[in-house]
Design a protein around this motif. Sequence first.
Motif, mmCIF file in Angstrom:
data_model
loop_
_atom_site.group_PDB
_atom_site.id
_atom_site.type_symbol
_atom_site.label_atom_id
_atom_site.label_comp_id
_atom_site.label_asym_id
_atom_site.label_seq_id
_atom_site.Cartn_x
_atom_site.Cartn_y
_atom_site.Cartn_z
ATOM 1 N N MET A 1 -7.125 23.428 -32.140
ATOM 2 C CA MET A 1 -6.678 24.679 -31.585
ATOM 3 C C MET A 1 -7.858 25.629 -31.386
ATOM 4 N N PHE A 2 -8.671 25.852 -32.442
ATOM 5 C CA PHE A 2 -9.841 26.713 -32.322
ATOM 6 C C PHE A 2 -11.043 25.888 -31.912
ATOM 7 N N THR A 3 -11.852 26.467 -31.073
ATOM 8 C CA THR A 3 -13.068 25.778 -30.660
ATOM 9 C C THR A 3 -14.220 26.238 -31.559
ATOM 10 N N PRO A 4 -15.300 25.483 -31.592
ATOM 11 C CA PRO A 4 -16.458 25.902 -32.392
ATOM 12 C C PRO A 4 -16.999 27.278 -31.988
ATOM 13 N N ASP A 5 -16.839 27.656 -30.725
ATOM 14 C CA ASP A 5 -17.305 28.968 -30.271
ATOM 15 C C ASP A 5 -16.553 30.098 -30.966
ATOM 16 N N VAL A 6 -15.265 29.916 -31.196
ATOM 17 C CA VAL A 6 -14.467 30.938 -31.873
ATOM 18 C C VAL A 6 -14.958 31.086 -33.304
ATOM 19 N N ARG A 8 -17.898 30.393 -34.464
ATOM 20 C CA ARG A 8 -19.235 30.987 -34.420
ATOM 21 C C ARG A 8 -19.132 32.497 -34.227
#
Length: 55
Positions: A1-6, A8
């Motif tokens: 659901m969450f990406t690594p960018d979120v 970060r």
Amino acid sequence: MFTPDVFRTVRHYAGKLQTLRDQIRTERFLNSLPESLQKDIGWPDNYAARRARRG
């Protein structure tokens, strides 16, 4: 659901909040020192000059 960018972005924001909290805690500590010690270390004169340059 969450990406690594979120993650970060959240971590970066949390880091900024922690830095702000640390700065406030340091200011409170320095303000609690006796005036003679504050004068010896240049507080708040150096702090005011540094903030004026930044802002």
